[in-house]
Design an enzyme around this catalytic site. Structure first.
Site, mmCIF file in Angstrom:
data_model
loop_
_atom_site.group_PDB
_atom_site.id
_atom_site.type_symbol
_atom_site.label_atom_id
_atom_site.label_comp_id
_atom_site.label_asym_id
_atom_site.label_seq_id
_atom_site.Cartn_x
_atom_site.Cartn_y
_atom_site.Cartn_z
ATOM 1 N N HIS A 195 66.192 -34.579 -28.621
ATOM 2 C CA HIS A 195 66.227 -33.242 -28.011
ATOM 3 C C HIS A 195 67.482 -33.026 -27.169
ATOM 4 O O HIS A 195 67.811 -31.897 -26.833
ATOM 5 C CB HIS A 195 64.971 -33.036 -27.154
ATOM 6 C CG HIS A 195 63.725 -32.922 -27.989
ATOM 7 N ND1 HIS A 195 63.100 -31.734 -28.250
ATOM 8 C CD2 HIS A 195 63.017 -33.865 -28.662
ATOM 9 C CE1 HIS A 195 62.051 -31.933 -29.036
ATOM 10 N NE2 HIS A 195 61.971 -33.234 -29.294
ATOM 11 N N ASP A 199 73.840 -29.382 -22.804
ATOM 12 C CA ASP A 199 72.400 -29.304 -23.064
ATOM 13 C C ASP A 199 72.151 -29.411 -24.563
ATOM 14 O O ASP A 199 72.919 -28.859 -25.357
ATOM 15 C CB ASP A 199 71.856 -27.960 -22.553
ATOM 16 C CG ASP A 199 70.449 -28.091 -21.981
ATOM 17 O OD1 ASP A 199 69.736 -29.021 -22.388
ATOM 18 O OD2 ASP A 199 70.076 -27.258 -21.140
HETATM 19 O O1 F6P Z 1 65.295 -33.745 -23.983
HETATM 20 C C1 F6P Z 1 64.789 -32.905 -23.092
HETATM 21 C C2 F6P Z 1 63.503 -33.383 -22.460
HETATM 22 O O2 F6P Z 1 62.769 -34.322 -23.183
HETATM 23 C C3 F6P Z 1 62.670 -32.162 -22.123
HETATM 24 O O3 F6P Z 1 61.351 -32.270 -22.447
HETATM 25 C C4 F6P Z 1 62.705 -32.133 -20.643
HETATM 26 O O4 F6P Z 1 63.648 -31.144 -20.326
HETATM 27 C C5 F6P Z 1 63.167 -33.475 -20.234
HETATM 28 O O5 F6P Z 1 63.841 -34.030 -21.269
HETATM 29 C C6 F6P Z 1 62.070 -34.388 -19.808
HETATM 30 O O6 F6P Z 1 61.909 -34.291 -18.475
HETATM 31 P P1 F6P Z 1 60.902 -35.199 -17.664
HETATM 32 O O7 F6P Z 1 61.634 -36.454 -17.313
HETATM 33 O O8 F6P Z 1 60.615 -34.374 -16.456
HETATM 34 O O9 F6P Z 1 59.725 -35.427 -18.531
#
Ligand code: F6P
Length: 487
Positions: A157, A364
């Site tokens: 992602h 991003d």
């Molecule tokens: O790659 C992005 C992501 O997996 C999103 O789900 C979110 O923005 C973040 O990374 C995960 O964040 P957290 O550490 O708060 O779960």
């Protein structure tokens, strides 16, 4: 095919509850309808050796959620350590923020191995596994070690950065070799995919042909699957939310003034300092715009135990207070700054209330807030999206006002242009974006990935003639030493 989806963070099945992170919110509606089993962290940890990993199972639409308690001895080293203090900064090209303790990598591998053991209980003859994100780069290799031969896909992602940046990650070679145990690796953009290909070719010396890499694990297909949203559903939320008390109170508080909105996790990749500085510059350069446009910045805290996040939280709070102190009036607050999360349904209404959406990350993977802001607009009077060219979403949403978040002056000018953009131009830009969002929804993304994963099953069985053990060992030793085995 029985699909098992794996991610660190899970979402519960209520759009009316606050959610952190784009991944969980985006996956929820599709996983819910697909009948898949979605496995991830319960957010709790458990002490001691778990012979049989403990999972709490909940129904989720036609499928189920499996919430795992991760091992307490390794959780910190895995989540705050290797995943979010080595991989996350590197994937967002911030190698200066890499901080690792001695055992972080070990803990990361332990949690990946733990998750692999936990997944065995969901394995059926026609299962396929789909692993999400940087928390589980080694999960495919761990599953193979346990004898899993079913298709295993992976989707990243975040961005995948340039070779020199990846080289800043401790154990990068071992990790990326482990990633090649996946049959299919999906990226958000062509650039991410090309960066990965460049790494495996020049750093691992592996052959790449027709978008596939051949390693001692077999063949891995690399492809681009830009993640989308359910634009029509989001538009419905937005229209419905107009009467929600949070939304109607916000509208009443504006007294005809225009509103810009930013919604982000409190993360250094999101460009919050740059964005606030751009508003500061705007109100300084064009004082007439004070009282004409204000900013609502929602910044949900996350990963607070990591020093870089604590520092950022202090820095943003100081800057907001400084800007409000200099530009504010007794009856006007330039920046409303909130450290809390909102549900998807209320957020949709807040987006629709704002005439400008500001999405200005420094880097991003995709940024679904950009897509959600567009989908939430009133078609008769849409707002303007100011979007960083370094968000994956900029590749599709190219009729937004694209900005370089490092250039504060030009970002301030773009916000000024957004404030006074005529309706005809707003509609033209918005319609072009909405058309793309409808053509590439989260449902398309899900279906295309799963179809590609299913194709891997037939390719695997065709290629199943196993490499003899001594040759496997030789190949892995050779690629481990950075050399190529010529056939
Ligand atoms: O790659 C992005 C992501 O997996 C999103 O789900 C979110 O923005 C973040 O990374 C995960 O964040 P957290 O550490 O708060 O779960």
């Amino acid at each position: 095919m029985k699909l098992v989806v794996v991610s660190n963070r899970l979402a519960r099945s209520k759009t009316t509850e606050p959610m952190t992170g784009g991944l969980a919110a985006a996956l929820l509606p599709v996983v819910e309808h697909s009948g898949a089993i979605w496995v991830g962290s319960s957010g709790r940890v458990r002490e001691g050796q778990q012979k049989e990993p403990f999972a709490e199972i909940e129904a989720l639409g036609a499928g189920a959620l499996a919430l795992l308690d991760l091992p307490s001895a390794h959780y910190g080293g895995y989540y705050e350590g290797f995943a979010n203090s080595a991989l996350w900064p590197a994937l967002h090209s911030r190698t200066d923020l890499i901080r690792v303790q001695q055992d972080d990598y070990l803990s990361y591998r332990e949690v990946n191995a733990f998750m692999a053991r936990a997944l065995l209980r969901f394995r059926k003859p026609d299962t396929a596994f789909w692993v999400q994100d940087y928390h589980f780069l080694a999960l495919g290799a761990e599953l193979r070690q346990l004898g899993v031969t079913e298709p295993i896909g992976f989707f990243l992602h975040t961005p995948w950065p340039a070779l020199a940046v990846v080289e800043g990650v401790p154990h990068h070679r071992e990790l990326i070799e482990a990633m090649l145990a996946f049959d299919l690796i999906g990226f958000q953009t062509r650039e991410d995919c090309d960066n990965f290909l460049a790494y495996v070719q020049s750093e691992l010396g592996l052959a790449v042909k027709g978008g596939c890499v051949t390693s001692h694990h077999g063949r891995t297909r690399l492809a681009v699957f830009p993640i989308g949203i359910d634009a029509d559903l989001f538009a419905q939320y937005a229209a419905k939310a107009a009467s929600h008390p949070d939304v109607s109170r916000l509208r009443r508080s504006l007294h005809g003034e225009k509103l810009a909105i930013g919604v982000d996790r409190l993360d250094y990749s999101k460009g919050l300092i740059n964005r606030i500085s751009a508003f500061d510059r705007l109100w300084t350069m064009q004082p007439a715009l004070a009282r004409t446009v204000s900013l609502l910045q929602i910044a949900t805290p996350s990963r607070g135990a990591i020093e870089a996040y604590g520092n950022l939280q202090n820095e943003v709070a100081r800057l907001v207070s400084d800007v409000n102190g200099r530009h504010g009036e007794a009856d006007w607050t330039p920046i409303r700054y909130l450290n809390k999360g909102y549900s998807q349904s209320v957020l949709a209404g807040l987006y629709r209330t704002a005439q400008i959406g500001v999405v200005t990350p420094l880097h991003d993977g995709m940024n679904l807030v950009a897509k959600e802001y567009v989908a939430a607009q009133n078609p008769a009077d849409p707002g303007v999206l100011v979007l960083s060219k370094f968000a994956g979403a900029a590749k599709e949403l190219d009729t937004a006002l694209l900005v370089n978040p490092h250039d504060i002056d030009s970002m301030a000018r773009a916000i000024g242009i957004a404030v006074s953009m005529p309706l005809v131009e707003r509609r033209m830009r918005w319609e072009a974006m909405m058309k793309k969002l409808r053509a590439h929804t989260i449902q398309h993304w899900f279906a295309e990935f799963v179809e590609a994963l299913e194709e891997c099953r037939s390719e695997r069985s065709a290629l199943e003639a196993p490499v003899p053990e001594p040759l496997r060992w030789l190949r892995s030793a050779i690629s481990g030493a950075g050399l190529t085995l010529r056939s």
